[in-house]
Design a protein around this motif. Structure first.
Motif: not given
Length: 494
Positions: A1-2, A29-31, A42-43, A48-49
């Motif tokens: 996410m960062d 795609e990884k996310l 959790d991110a 926020e995510g």
């Protein structure tokens, strides 16, 4: 996410280049893969995510990244209902409703899924009304269904033309969204009535599937069953003046193919009836009162036993007709979801008249439903009379089984069973004892409370004592089993 945040920030400061798009898509795609499980993600599943993914999803001029972000969001909304609240509170359902007007099936599939989860799990119906009234949610849903109806009609008229798989998937999520709208909106018939002609067109264009109630067929029936045809336009759609039975015939074909008893207690395709048929049956109940006479006649002829079937008890295992299968399903312990609604359908097409109902299906099939509804059974319903066709031939009907009495006697004789006139006194006594015990046991269950006919016959003096040649009369005093309590051996008086 960062990494995604850094990538998006850098793209804002740097002229857009293809390499940024490629890197961003790879990150998304990884996310999507990581987000398939809540644990350790959790991110993604934080407020926020969700907000950041929604920003990427509804960013203009970058369709590939937007769709990948929508896939991440769809997974999150499905796996964790708290994310629906995050998504709703941030106002992104409004943006999804507006974007839903897209005619691209990839967009429709993803937006339809996101909107389906948002509307299904949302707690505030006022928000739903806002999405409908201010952000064109219903309008865009109807437009999508209309496009699918046209595509499927074109495919049905051209043998070589097939509907792409992605379009079928988009249709399914659009139909699921429609179903949610039918359950949550007020004045459904007015607001969603315009979908009826498109849904019926889809149903007519779809070939009979195997099993017949799989998606998208059962999704169409789910939606139709919740939109009552109270308007003139809706009724015209169901019953086209040129061919009033057109759509009903297709619905009855689906019912005919799906009305089978489960083959076993384990999951089989036959179990689809109890899983999915409730909407189909509810739909027939809904439209029957609005049907023209020709349609009502078709429903009665198709769903109720014919006179030919009265040569055997109605619902006999030996019969494979649709009415016989429906009666068996209506009394089967396996049909926990559809048993009552199926009995209701048969009652409705009997014009909700208990006398007609009993005569149509037999008291054995009708009694439980009428008792559950608290509907008294008039005495004329139990008379040994036939329908009009039977009266002209002079045949009488057993009101319990629905079978012609002449055919019932024929079956008894063929089975080798004898009437009382063919029994010895001892055999009559044994049968009387069995009957006494059965009635006593049934009364003790509390299910019914009826006078034991054997006890009544004894009290009225219709039994007389008999003796065997090698027994004294005193031997009768030793007969103290359950069947003989309160009575000695005897035979019925003529």
């Amino acid at each position: 996410m960062d990494q995604l945040r850094a990538d998006v920030t850098e793209k804002k400061l740097t002229p857009q280049e293809s390499k940024w798009d490629t890197e961003e898509l790879a990150i998304l795609e990884k996310l999507k893969v990581y987000g398939r499980t809540v644990t350790g993600s959790d991110a993604i599943y934080s407020s926020e995510g969700i907000t950041f993914l929604a920003e990427v999803a509804f960013r203009p001029n970058n369709p590939d990244s937007s769709r990948e972000a929508l896939r991440c969001l769809a997974n999150a909304l499905y796996l964790d209902r708290q994310t629906v609240q995050y998504f709703t509170d941030a106002g992104y359902v409004e943006k999804a409703s507006e974007a839903y007007r897209s005619e691209n099936v990839d967009d429709e599939f993803l937006l339809g899924r996101v909107l389906f989860f948002s509307t299904t799990f949302a707690n505030d119906d006022n928000l739903l009304n806002k999405w409908v009234n201010e952000h064109h949610l219903v309008e865009n849903n109807i437009a999508a269904i209309s496009r699918h109806a046209s595509a499927y009609a074109a495919a049905a008229s051209t043998i070589s033309l097939a509907v792409p798989m992605m379009q079928t998937m988009a249709l399914q999520d659009t139909l699921k969204l429609l179903y949610t709208l039918t359950t949550k909106l007020s004045d459904v018939s007015t607001i969603l009535g315009p979908t009826i002609p498109h849904l019926l067109s889809l149903l007519s264009s779809l070939p009979l599937q195997s099993p017949p109630l799989q998606a998208p067929t059962h999704h169409i029936l789910d939606a139709l069953s919740n939109i009552s045809p109270t308007t003139q336009d809706s009724q015209t759609s169901y019953f086209p003046p040129s061919n009033p039975t057109l759509h009903i015939s297709k619905i009855l074909k689906i019912l005919d193919k799906s009305a089978v008893l489960p083959a076993s207690s384990r999951g089989t395709t036959a179990d689809d009836f109890d899983t999915y048929a409730a909407s189909l049956l509810k739909l027939l109940i809904e439209i029957y009162p609005f049907s023209p006479d020709s349609v009502k006649q078709l429903l009665r002829e198709t769903l109720l036993p014919s006179e030919k079937e009265r040569s055997s008890p109605l619902g006999s295992q030996n019969s494979t007709t649709l009415p016989a299968r429906l009666l068996r399903l209506a009394s089967s312990p396996a049909t926990t979801n559809t048993r009552i609604i199926l009995q209701t359908l048969l009652f409705v097409i009997s014009d909700e008249d208990p006398v007609k109902f009993v005569k149509n299906v037999g008291y054995g099939h009708a009694s439980g439903y009428l008792m559950m509804r608290g509907i008294p059974v008039p005495s004329e319903a139990l008379e040994e009379t036939a329908e009009d066709g039977g009266k002209s031939s002079g045949k009488r009907i057993n009101p319990i089984t629905g079978q012609y009495l002449d055919d019932e006697l024929r079956d008894i004789e063929a089975s080798g069973l004898r009437g009382l006139e063919g029994m010895t006194d001892e055999e009559k006594e044994m049968e009387a004892e069995k009957l006494f015990v059965l009635f006593e046991r049934l009364n003790r269950t509390g299910v019914i409370n009826v006078e034991n006919p054997v006890r009544t016959a004894m009290q009225e003096g219709r039994f007389e004592e008999i003796k065997s040649d090698d027994e004294d009369s005193d031997d009768d005093d030793d007969d103290d089993d359950e069947a003989g309590k309160g009575k000695g051996k005897g035979k019925a008086k003529a």
